[in-house]
Design an enzyme around this catalytic site. Structure first.
Site, mmCIF file in Angstrom:
data_model
loop_
_atom_site.group_PDB
_atom_site.id
_atom_site.type_symbol
_atom_site.label_atom_id
_atom_site.label_comp_id
_atom_site.label_asym_id
_atom_site.label_seq_id
_atom_site.Cartn_x
_atom_site.Cartn_y
_atom_site.Cartn_z
ATOM 1 C CE LYS A 226 -4.382 -1.701 1.759
ATOM 2 N NZ LYS A 226 -5.387 -1.656 2.837
ATOM 3 N NE ARG A 260 -7.950 -8.270 1.104
ATOM 4 C CZ ARG A 260 -7.648 -7.562 0.014
ATOM 5 N NH1 ARG A 260 -6.656 -6.670 0.058
ATOM 6 N NH2 ARG A 260 -8.327 -7.731 -1.106
#
Length: 279
Positions: A226, A260
């Protein structure tokens, strides 16, 4: 619960949730399964799942709507057309629980009928009808915090107190789930790193992870590749694996139960090292 769902909900050891985006526009792997076609190539998808399992994935998280910053929503019909064949194919071929990353009531219901084991909703079941569909499915649900919608969530997000605000939101959604008939034993939570949060917000929220863990629900964390990793390291998406894994291990040390991730093998190796050292 099915046997697969029950086995996944055993959090005596941390679990790896593998990202499988059936989208043309996700930030890291969008379009990977399309090969120029309008619908995903199921043979490519199943080969990828086979690799994910060999690398150490405990759960496959299938998503048919990109929620990257600036992403446009897709219609329920399009999302269902992307997701349902993939869920059916994975469930028929592999002995692995499948979660479906969706906010859409029809997708929740149809995925449950197709054999999904969990609903993972970035909007925490706030779309009209989603809460009812999730309760009727009988499946565990993951409730994530997101400020706004993907199209505009990164445009000057603001909080009074990021840690307290996220905690309050999740508690409110937990209460809504319980009122709808979803028991606490079927609820997981996700603070939603990168969803309507600046780098500073993300860092403060990360430091407060033990407070979320103390609520008594399994916590899922998704930081893989991210922008917060990119901002810290000043590196593009394809060079964020090491930073992602470092953050993931810090999350596990703070009590997080599920990571995740995109980089499954490397995450599994890091988890083995962490578990060996910590016993």
């Amino acid at each position: 619960m099915t046997d697969l769902t029950h086995s996944f909900m055993d959090f005596s050891l941390p679990k790896i949730m593998a990202v499988l985006n059936i989208t043309p526009d996700s930030f890291s792997d969008g379009g990977a399964f399309y090969a120029g076609n309008s619908q995903p190539d199921l043979s490519r998808v199943l080969n990828r799942v086979d690799l994910m399992l060999s690398e150490g994935a405990h759960l496959i998280d299938v998503g048919g709507e990109s929620t990257r910053p600036g992403a446009e929503p897709v219609s329920p019909e399009e999302e269902l057309a992307r997701v349902l064949p993939v869920v059916e194919a994975i469930v028929s071929r592999f002995d692995v629980p499948v979660s479906v990353d969706t906010s859409t009531p029809t997708v929740i219901s149809e995925a449950a009928r197709a054999g999904a084991s969990m609903i993972n909703d970035v909007r925490a079941l706030r779309r009209p009808g989603a809460l009812t569909a999730a309760a009727a499915s009988g499946l565990p649900v993951c409730l994530m915090h997101m400020l706004g919608e993907p199209q505009h969530m990164q445009l000057n997000p603001g909080y009074v107190d990021i840690a307290a605000d996220v905690k309050t939101f999740l508690l409110e959604r937990i209460a809504a789930c319980e009122a709808a008939g979803i028991p606490r034993s079927r609820i997981l939570i996700d603070p939603g790193f990168g969803f309507g949060k600046t780098l500073q917000h993300n860092l403060i929220l990360f430091r407060s992870l033990p407070e979320l863990v103390d609520l008594g629900f399994p916590v899922i964390v998704g930081v893989s590749r991210k922008s917060l990793v990119g901002a810290i390291l000043d590196k593009p998406v394809e060079e964020r694996m090491v930073g992602s894994i470092a953050l993931g291990m810090l999350a596990i040390q703070r009590g997080v139960k599920v990571l995740r991730v995109h980089d499954i093998s490397a995450t599994a190796d890091a988890l083995k090292i962490l578990q060996a050292v910590e016993g």
